[in-house]
Scaffold this motif. Structure first.
Motif, PDB file in Angstrom:
ATOM      1  N   VAL A  56      11.047  -8.847   8.685  1.00  0.00           N
ATOM      2  CA  VAL A  56      10.051  -8.593   7.650  1.00  0.00           C
ATOM      3  C   VAL A  56       8.964  -7.685   8.215  1.00  0.00           C
ATOM      4  O   VAL A  56       8.354  -7.998   9.239  1.00  0.00           O
ATOM      5  CB  VAL A  56       9.412  -9.908   7.145  1.00  0.00           C
ATOM      6  N   MET A  57       8.742  -6.565   7.548  1.00  0.00           N
ATOM      7  CA  MET A  57       7.676  -5.646   7.941  1.00  0.00           C
ATOM      8  C   MET A  57       6.476  -5.865   7.025  1.00  0.00           C
ATOM      9  O   MET A  57       6.603  -5.799   5.800  1.00  0.00           O
ATOM     10  CB  MET A  57       8.135  -4.195   7.846  1.00  0.00           C
ATOM     11  N   LEU A  58       5.332  -6.119   7.641  1.00  0.00           N
ATOM     12  CA  LEU A  58       4.076  -6.213   6.913  1.00  0.00           C
ATOM     13  C   LEU A  58       3.420  -4.836   6.925  1.00  0.00           C
ATOM     14  O   LEU A  58       3.406  -4.178   7.969  1.00  0.00           O
ATOM     15  CB  LEU A  58       3.157  -7.240   7.571  1.00  0.00           C
ATOM     16  N   VAL A  59       2.876  -4.407   5.786  1.00  0.00           N
ATOM     17  CA  VAL A  59       2.341  -3.048   5.671  1.00  0.00           C
ATOM     18  C   VAL A  59       0.976  -3.058   4.978  1.00  0.00           C
ATOM     19  O   VAL A  59       0.803  -3.694   3.932  1.00  0.00           O
ATOM     20  CB  VAL A  59       3.293  -2.147   4.852  1.00  0.00           C
ATOM     21  N   LYS A  60       0.053  -2.299   5.583  1.00  0.00           N
ATOM     22  CA  LYS A  60      -1.244  -2.012   4.967  1.00  0.00           C
ATOM     23  C   LYS A  60      -1.384  -0.490   4.903  1.00  0.00           C
ATOM     24  O   LYS A  60      -1.688   0.146   5.899  1.00  0.00           O
ATOM     25  CB  LYS A  60      -2.379  -2.627   5.797  1.00  0.00           C
ATOM     26  N   PRO A  61      -1.095   0.109   3.719  1.00  0.00           N
ATOM     27  CA  PRO A  61      -1.238   1.564   3.597  1.00  0.00           C
ATOM     28  C   PRO A  61      -2.659   2.003   3.961  1.00  0.00           C
ATOM     29  O   PRO A  61      -3.631   1.345   3.583  1.00  0.00           O
ATOM     30  CB  PRO A  61      -0.944   1.835   2.118  1.00  0.00           C
ATOM     31  N   GLN A  62      -2.766   3.122   4.658  1.00  0.00           N
ATOM     32  CA  GLN A  62      -4.070   3.636   5.075  1.00  0.00           C
ATOM     33  C   GLN A  62      -4.476   4.871   4.279  1.00  0.00           C
ATOM     34  O   GLN A  62      -5.354   5.627   4.687  1.00  0.00           O
ATOM     35  CB  GLN A  62      -4.035   3.945   6.580  1.00  0.00           C
ATOM     36  N   THR A  63      -3.869   5.064   3.137  1.00  0.00           N
ATOM     37  CA  THR A  63      -4.074   6.252   2.312  1.00  0.00           C
ATOM     38  C   THR A  63      -5.168   6.070   1.268  1.00  0.00           C
ATOM     39  O   THR A  63      -5.386   6.965   0.467  1.00  0.00           O
ATOM     40  CB  THR A  63      -2.768   6.576   1.565  1.00  0.00           C
ATOM     41  N   TYR A  64      -5.810   4.933   1.239  1.00  0.00           N
ATOM     42  CA  TYR A  64      -6.699   4.492   0.171  1.00  0.00           C
ATOM     43  C   TYR A  64      -5.850   4.132  -1.041  1.00  0.00           C
ATOM     44  O   TYR A  64      -4.738   4.606  -1.226  1.00  0.00           O
ATOM     45  CB  TYR A  64      -7.810   5.500  -0.158  1.00  0.00           C
ATOM     46  N   MET A  65      -6.392   3.231  -1.830  1.00  0.00           N
ATOM     47  CA  MET A  65      -5.653   2.583  -2.909  1.00  0.00           C
ATOM     48  C   MET A  65      -4.871   3.552  -3.788  1.00  0.00           C
ATOM     49  O   MET A  65      -3.682   3.362  -4.021  1.00  0.00           O
ATOM     50  CB  MET A  65      -6.635   1.764  -3.764  1.00  0.00           C
ATOM     51  N   ASN A  66      -5.533   4.588  -4.292  1.00  0.00           N
ATOM     52  CA  ASN A  66      -4.915   5.439  -5.305  1.00  0.00           C
ATOM     53  C   ASN A  66      -3.744   6.271  -4.797  1.00  0.00           C
ATOM     54  O   ASN A  66      -3.024   6.867  -5.590  1.00  0.00           O
ATOM     55  CB  ASN A  66      -5.962   6.353  -5.948  1.00  0.00           C
ATOM     56  N   GLU A  67      -3.536   6.313  -3.487  1.00  0.00           N
ATOM     57  CA  GLU A  67      -2.417   7.054  -2.901  1.00  0.00           C
ATOM     58  C   GLU A  67      -1.456   6.126  -2.150  1.00  0.00           C
ATOM     59  O   GLU A  67      -0.691   6.581  -1.301  1.00  0.00           O
ATOM     60  CB  GLU A  67      -2.945   8.136  -1.950  1.00  0.00           C
ATOM     61  N   SER A  68      -1.469   4.842  -2.465  1.00  0.00           N
ATOM     62  CA  SER A  68      -0.649   3.851  -1.754  1.00  0.00           C
ATOM     63  C   SER A  68       0.832   4.195  -1.744  1.00  0.00           C
ATOM     64  O   SER A  68       1.551   3.881  -0.798  1.00  0.00           O
ATOM     65  CB  SER A  68      -0.831   2.457  -2.379  1.00  0.00           C
ATOM     66  N   GLY A  69       1.301   4.835  -2.792  1.00  0.00           N
ATOM     67  CA  GLY A  69       2.717   5.172  -2.898  1.00  0.00           C
ATOM     68  C   GLY A  69       3.202   6.118  -1.815  1.00  0.00           C
ATOM     69  O   GLY A  69       4.375   6.091  -1.448  1.00  0.00           O
ATOM     70  N   ARG A  70       2.307   6.957  -1.293  1.00  0.00           N
ATOM     71  CA  ARG A  70       2.729   7.863  -0.214  1.00  0.00           C
ATOM     72  C   ARG A  70       3.250   7.053   0.960  1.00  0.00           C
ATOM     73  O   ARG A  70       4.320   7.350   1.500  1.00  0.00           O
ATOM     74  CB  ARG A  70       1.566   8.767   0.206  1.00  0.00           C
ATOM     75  N   CYS A  71       2.528   6.051   1.381  1.00  0.00           N
ATOM     76  CA  CYS A  71       2.932   5.211   2.513  1.00  0.00           C
ATOM     77  C   CYS A  71       4.137   4.350   2.151  1.00  0.00           C
ATOM     78  O   CYS A  71       5.144   4.344   2.865  1.00  0.00           O
ATOM     79  CB  CYS A  71       1.758   4.330   2.939  1.00  0.00           C
ATOM     80  N   VAL A  72       4.040   3.616   1.052  1.00  0.00           N
ATOM     81  CA  VAL A  72       5.113   2.681   0.674  1.00  0.00           C
ATOM     82  C   VAL A  72       6.420   3.426   0.443  1.00  0.00           C
ATOM     83  O   VAL A  72       7.481   3.022   0.934  1.00  0.00           O
ATOM     84  CB  VAL A  72       4.702   1.852  -0.561  1.00  0.00           C
ATOM     85  N   GLY A  73       6.355   4.535  -0.272  1.00  0.00           N
ATOM     86  CA  GLY A  73       7.562   5.319  -0.535  1.00  0.00           C
ATOM     87  C   GLY A  73       8.208   5.846   0.734  1.00  0.00           C
ATOM     88  O   GLY A  73       9.433   5.781   0.900  1.00  0.00           O
ATOM     89  N   GLU A  74       7.384   6.366   1.643  1.00  0.00           N
ATOM     90  CA  GLU A  74       7.918   6.875   2.916  1.00  0.00           C
ATOM     91  C   GLU A  74       8.610   5.768   3.701  1.00  0.00           C
ATOM     92  O   GLU A  74       9.691   5.977   4.260  1.00  0.00           O
ATOM     93  CB  GLU A  74       6.803   7.490   3.766  1.00  0.00           C
ATOM     94  N   LEU A  75       7.999   4.596   3.778  1.00  0.00           N
ATOM     95  CA  LEU A  75       8.599   3.489   4.528  1.00  0.00           C
ATOM     96  C   LEU A  75       9.907   3.022   3.899  1.00  0.00           C
ATOM     97  O   LEU A  75      10.891   2.780   4.600  1.00  0.00           O
ATOM     98  CB  LEU A  75       7.614   2.322   4.638  1.00  0.00           C
ATOM     99  N   VAL A  76       9.924   2.881   2.572  1.00  0.00           N
ATOM    100  CA  VAL A  76      11.145   2.450   1.876  1.00  0.00           C
ATOM    101  C   VAL A  76      12.274   3.437   2.139  1.00  0.00           C
ATOM    102  O   VAL A  76      13.412   3.037   2.441  1.00  0.00           O
ATOM    103  CB  VAL A  76      10.877   2.284   0.361  1.00  0.00           C
ATOM    104  N   ARG A  77      11.977   4.728   2.069  1.00  0.00           N
ATOM    105  CA  ARG A  77      13.023   5.736   2.300  1.00  0.00           C
ATOM    106  C   ARG A  77      13.436   5.791   3.774  1.00  0.00           C
ATOM    107  O   ARG A  77      14.628   5.858   4.088  1.00  0.00           O
ATOM    108  CB  ARG A  77      12.552   7.102   1.802  1.00  0.00           C
TER     109      ARG A  77
END
Length: 187
Positions: A56-77
């Motif tokens: 299980v990977m725990l993740v806290k995006p560092q892109t600020y809230m409104n750009e969270s998808g940049r981090c989450v999407g990159e990790l998922v891919r």
């Protein structure tokens, strides 16, 4: 492998705000599992633990809230995660303070962080845990409300909900989202 992503804003200014309940949930899991969330990758901070046989990977995006998808999407891919193994935790002004709502999939609603995640992934077919923070008082600006430092009863209520959200995330990994929804969606 599972990814549990808590949405929030980086930095001490935002640490104890309604908008950071996703980060708070990741912190609660990290403490429970004794895993640091300090590895910088794909525009986020991560930490990896084992929960039974699951990684299980725990993740806290560092892109600020409104750009969270940049981090989450990159990790998922990058890690080739099936969307049903992604769990996103975030605040919801449409739920009463302290209430949780767990869903198997869905849209982003009015939440800009979730809009970013859904857009980055091309859809909302992933489990999510919404933590109720309540609607802002009429005289308040929404941004001021969700970014207000918590204190008193509001802080106690939100912190209790964060602990329940951490429990729900762990339950989804162990028992699946359907059983978790049946047990935890009681309000």
């Amino acid at each position: 492998m599972y990814i549990i992503a808590g949405l929030g804003n980086p930095g001490p200014r935002y640490a104890n705000t309604r908008h950071n309940v996703g980060f708070m949930t990741i912190d609660a899991l990290a403490e429970k599992w004794s895993v640091p969330v300090d590895r910088s990758e794909h525009q986020g901070l991560t930490g990896t633990a084992r929960l039974g046989s699951e990684k299980v990977m725990l993740v806290k995006p560092q892109t600020y809230m409104n750009e969270s998808g940049r981090c989450v999407g990159e990790l998922v891919r990058f890690y080739k995660i099936d969307l049903d193994h992604l769990i996103v935790v975030y605040d919801d002004i449409d739920l009463d303070p302290g209430h949780l709502r767990i869903r198997k999939k869905g849209g982003a609603g009015t939440h800009n962080g979730m809009k970013s995640v859904v857009a980055s992934l091309g859809g909302g077919d992933f489990p999510r845990i919404r933590i109720g923070v309540g609607a802002q008082p009429p005289q308040w600006d929404l941004a001021d409300y969700v970014l207000e430092n918590l204190s008193g009863d509001a802080e106690k209520t939100i912190k209790a909900a964060v602990e329940q959200a951490a429990k729900a995330a762990e339950m989804i990994v162990k028992d699946g989202v359907d059983l978790t929804m049946n047990r935890m969606n009681v309000h």
